[in-house]
Write a protein that holds these residues in place. Structure first.
Motif, PDB file in Angstrom:
ATOM      1  N   HIS A 135     -43.482  18.497 -60.536  1.00 15.27           N
ATOM      2  CA  HIS A 135     -43.460  17.084 -60.909  1.00 15.27           C
ATOM      3  C   HIS A 135     -42.317  16.765 -61.874  1.00 15.27           C
ATOM      4  CE1 HIS A 135     -47.438  16.671 -59.063  1.00 15.27           C
ATOM      5  NE2 HIS A 135     -47.765  17.798 -59.694  1.00 15.27           N
ATOM      6  N   THR A 158     -41.459  19.165 -53.835  1.00 13.26           N
ATOM      7  CA  THR A 158     -41.885  18.261 -54.892  1.00 13.26           C
ATOM      8  C   THR A 158     -42.410  16.954 -54.314  1.00 13.26           C
ATOM      9  OG1 THR A 158     -40.265  19.232 -56.418  1.00 13.26           O
ATOM     10  CG2 THR A 158     -41.139  17.068 -56.992  1.00 13.26           C
ATOM     11  N   GLU A 159     -41.749  16.437 -53.282  1.00 14.49           N
ATOM     12  CA  GLU A 159     -42.200  15.205 -52.629  1.00 14.49           C
ATOM     13  C   GLU A 159     -43.599  15.382 -52.037  1.00 14.49           C
ATOM     14  OE1 GLU A 159     -39.131  14.345 -49.824  1.00 14.49           O
ATOM     15  OE2 GLU A 159     -37.684  13.731 -51.372  1.00 14.49           O
ATOM     16  N   THR A 166     -46.096  15.299 -54.930  1.00 10.20           N
ATOM     17  CA  THR A 166     -46.228  13.957 -55.474  1.00 10.20           C
ATOM     18  C   THR A 166     -47.012  13.053 -54.544  1.00 10.20           C
ATOM     19  OG1 THR A 166     -44.102  14.215 -56.610  1.00 10.20           O
ATOM     20  CG2 THR A 166     -44.951  11.977 -56.390  1.00 10.20           C
ATOM     21  N   ASP A 212     -50.822  11.224 -55.354  1.00 10.19           N
ATOM     22  CA  ASP A 212     -50.990   9.763 -55.455  1.00 10.19           C
ATOM     23  C   ASP A 212     -52.247   9.272 -54.753  1.00 10.19           C
ATOM     24  OD1 ASP A 212     -48.676   9.629 -56.894  1.00 10.19           O
ATOM     25  OD2 ASP A 212     -47.393   9.093 -55.181  1.00 10.19           O
TER      26      ASP A 212
END
Length: 334
Positions: free
Chosen positions: A297, A326-327, A330, A334
């Motif tokens: 993150h 990382t995407e 993330t 969410d």
């Protein structure tokens, strides 16, 4: 001391390389250069001990645990002692933090300009099976005034504050790889001459890679985003390579292109690798080589440590692969 990027001839000895770079900055007083020499010297001694460990009876465990709760190997203790001794006698260092020590090691040298964070022998559980292991180090300028006592602010600095970092890899050939903030350089040790020679000039990691390195035995305890990324790697034909020695896995991916991952797990919810003397050094190196390093993150070098032995997840390597991983994290968070 910040070094310019130079394209020096392959085969230049380490001492000449350091002297050449120091000469580019007339104001440099030489302490950092000598500190790098001290680390290189201790690495030679540790490399010799590793090579003879089976014959000298210094393989295997000590029968006790270190501050991490991990079983100490005999060579862990030897390597720790060798690096502490070399850095103390060199005179440039005021304090050390080490994986093998619970607290700060102060040298009663208030005039020392630098603080060193070190993992004396990374991957030591692989010693007895003749797999590559290494040493990881970070170098910081102290924040407190010279002449005063060392403070926790001196030893708990963000990785962005490093003035130099690197690792020694003890394997089929032994190498010293380091950066001082202007490129990454690799030196191969020639044992018959007792010298490191420049073998990898201005290392740049590939933009994308074809390897992923992770302990898949913990797959079902990874976050969903990590599991998805690993499955995506497999479906796209990315090869799995995992040695179990952080330095060795990192070194291969640095040169060949790839990503190393040690995510948070149910057993280690904050990650397992240590921020101050493992992740910061390698993050500095990979960024200097054009790669990236995050905890999934946040950029590793921006994390403010609050504890000497603070742990963190790590995603490090070729920028495209780290960004994609990382995407995934993330998105799933969410």
């Amino acid at each position: 001391m910040a070094f310019k990027k130079l394209n020096l001839q392959i085969g230049v000895p380490l001492d000449r390389f350091i002297k050449k770079k120091q000469d580019d900055f007339p104001y440099a007083t030489g302490e950092l250069s000598q500190l790098l020499r001290d680390i290189a010297l201790a690495g030679k001694i540790v490399n010799m001990a590793i090579g003879k460990s089976g014959l000298l009876g210094i393989e295997g465990a000590m029968g006790k645990e270190n501050v991490q709760g991990e079983e100490q190997q005999k060579l862990d203790i030897i390597a720790n002692q060798r690096f502490i001794r070399a850095l103390k006698h060199g005179g440039e260092v005021s304090a050390i933090i080490s994986e093998e020590e619970a607290g700060v090691i102060e040298f009663n040298n208030p005039d020392g300009k630098y603080v060193v964070a070190i993992d004396p022998l990374d991957g030591s559980s692989n010693i007895d099976v003749n797999v590559s292991i290494g040493t990881i180090f970070s170098i910081y300028r102290r924040i407190s005034p010279q002449g005063s006592e060392i403070t926790m602010d001196d030893v708990l600095q963000k990785g962005d504050n490093q003035v130099a970092a690197g690792y020694l890899l003890y394997g089929s050939s032994s190498m010293l790889v380091f950066t001082t903030g202007a490129g990454v350089f690799g030196f191969t040790y020639e044992p018959s001459l007792g010298e490191y020679f420049l073998s990898h000039n201005n290392i740049e990691t590939p933009e994308d890679g074809s390897y992923f390195s992770v302990n898949e035995g913990s797959f079902f305890s990874f976050e969903e985003g990590v599991q998805e990324y690993i499955n995506e790697c497999k479906h796209s034909g990315v090869s799995a390579r995992y040695i179990g020695s952080l330095v060795a896995d990192f070194h291969r991916n640095l040169l060949k292109g790839g990503i190393y991952m040690y995510p948070a797990t149910s057993k280690y919810p904050n990650g397992k690798l240590r921020l101050c003397y493992e992740c910061n050094a390698l993050a500095f190196l990979i960024e200097q080589a054009g790669g990236k390093a995050t905890d999934g993150h946040q950029r590793i070098l921006e994390i403010q440590p609050t504890d000497l032995h603070q742990r963190t997840p790590l995603f490090i390597g070729s920028p495209v692969m780290v960004e994609t991983a990382t995407e995934k994290l993330t998105k799933m968070a969410d």
